[in-house]
Design an enzyme around this catalytic site. Structure first.
Site, mmCIF file in Angstrom:
data_model
loop_
_atom_site.group_PDB
_atom_site.id
_atom_site.type_symbol
_atom_site.label_atom_id
_atom_site.label_comp_id
_atom_site.label_asym_id
_atom_site.label_seq_id
_atom_site.Cartn_x
_atom_site.Cartn_y
_atom_site.Cartn_z
ATOM 1 N N ARG A 80 -8.864 -24.573 -45.282
ATOM 2 C CA ARG A 80 -7.949 -24.040 -46.310
ATOM 3 C C ARG A 80 -6.519 -24.017 -45.787
ATOM 4 N NH1 ARG A 80 -9.623 -18.481 -49.038
ATOM 5 N NH2 ARG A 80 -8.765 -17.622 -47.116
ATOM 6 N N LYS A 183 -2.907 -20.393 -49.795
ATOM 7 C CA LYS A 183 -2.647 -19.052 -49.247
ATOM 8 C C LYS A 183 -1.260 -19.043 -48.595
ATOM 9 C CE LYS A 183 -5.408 -15.422 -47.093
ATOM 10 N NZ LYS A 183 -5.317 -14.457 -48.178
ATOM 11 N N GLU A 219 -7.555 -13.826 -61.224
ATOM 12 C CA GLU A 219 -8.128 -13.100 -60.082
ATOM 13 C C GLU A 219 -7.324 -11.837 -59.826
ATOM 14 O OE1 GLU A 219 -7.773 -14.882 -56.203
ATOM 15 O OE2 GLU A 219 -5.876 -15.845 -56.681
#
Ligand code: PLP
Ligand code: COI
Length: 338
Positions: A80, A183, A219
């Protein structure tokens, strides 16, 4: 560590003994370096300071029942971080180097690893920043990867207890085709205002809807959303949500429990039909949601009282924790022992 109050740790920063660093210069990554100081020195023109060239990760290590040190799925965080880096034009750190750094920093700081049975764990925070000096808006030519650890307790102060959530229709965390799926620090900067807004009103977290139409559930600010409907685990699919490694894992656990798993757009209007709702992430683990409030019409969607987690949510939480702590066999091969 003797006399350390592991059981009352909050999710905060405790300085540990060592951090690991790796520099990208002249087009290549250097060796992993062990440091003891917390400070970083860089040019005031570094791109991370001006143009948000920053990505981070979050994962945990646990002291198992058998005494072994278990790190949960570090390869997934490594992957990620590569996608985050590539999306904002940073030099990606090779995955093997990432995993090696994680193992090293955990081992070196072993005395800060909370003992089994305390409910606490070691939070690992890898960070990648553009350190090269630029004034024009361009990617840096130099980068720093560093990783530190800190012992943590539960993210929500009451531990595994249902939380109250509020929908924020006034702020967006991420644009429809923006950076919500990676992220990067900018997503969290964008969430700070709504998080304080929610806190002031007594809610633990914010639930974001899709920013284009405000029709679908995206989310929460620091975790993915899931719902239980009968024997089905449902979680939203959207370009603007982070691909949670915890959610991926819980989906596998749910399948293993004989549940159906669905990952698709989830309309906010479906909330009424769910039996249980929850939030999941490294810090949040699996957190049951007792109610979701929509401030536009004051409507409350209630799933449980504030003490009793949903039955399925609790099962999922217990299974995940048992694997992380080595109480249950790691059939999925998720654990890396140090
Ligand atoms: N969504 C957001 C916005 C997050 O910050 C996090 C935390 O990392 C998650 C979801 C959960 O992701 P993971 O399970 O990989 O920690
Ligand atoms: C995590 O769960 O690792 C997160 O990154 C959430 C938050 C602490 C930023």
């Amino acid at each position: 560590m003797e006399n350390f109050d592991w059981k009352n740790l909050s999710f905060g920063y405790v300085k540990t003994d060592y951090n690991i660093r790796c520099y990208y210069r002249d087009g290549k990554w250097g060796e992993l370096e062990i440091h003891t100081e917390e400070d970083i020195t860089m040019s005031m023109a570094a791109t991370c300071l001006h143009y948000g060239q920053e990505a981070f990760e979050g994962l945990k290590a646990f002291r198992g029942k058998d005494g072994d040190i278990r790190i949960f799925r570090p390869q997934e965080n490594a992957k990620r971080m590569v996608s985050s880096a590539e999306y904002i034009e940073m030099a990606p750190l090779p995955e093997e180097k990432f995993v090696e750094a994680i193992k090293k920093v955990v081992k070196l700081n072993e005395r800060f690893l909370p003992p089994y049975g305390t409910g606490a764990s070691m939070y690992i925070r890898p960070v990648l920043i553009g350190t090269g000096a630029r004034v024009g808006v361009h990617p840096a030519d130099e980068y720093l990867f560093c990783v530190f650890v800190t012992p943590v307790g539960p993210y929500y102060k009451n531990g595994f207890k249902p939380i109250d959530v509020i929908v924020d229709r006034g702020h967006d965390r991420a644009a429809p085709h923006g950076t919500g799926h990676i992220k990067v620090g900018g997503n969290y900067a964008a969430s700070l205002k709504s998080q304080s807004w929610a806190k002031k009103q007594g809610y633990s977290i914010v639930l974001y809807l899709d920013s284009a139409e405000k029709k679908y559930i995206d989310e929460c600010g620091t975790s993915n959303f899931f719902a239980i409907k009968g024997n089905t685990y449902i979680t939203p699919a959207s370009h603007s949500i982070l691909h949670s490694i915890t959610n991926l894992s819980v989906m596998d656990i749910a399948r293993g429990m004989g549940m159906e798993v669905e990952c698709h757009k989830v309309a906010f209007s479906e909330l009424d039909s769910f039996d249980e709702c929850g939030a999941c992430g490294t810090a949040a683990v699996v957190t049951p949601i007792s109610k979701i409030v929509d401030p536009i019409n004051g409507k409350e969607y209630i799933f449980s009282d504030s003490e009793t987690p949903g039955r399925v949510t609790e099962k999922l939480y217990n299974r995940l924790r048992a694997i992380q702590l080595g109480e249950e066999e790691d059939k999925f091969n998720w654990i890396v022992t140090v």
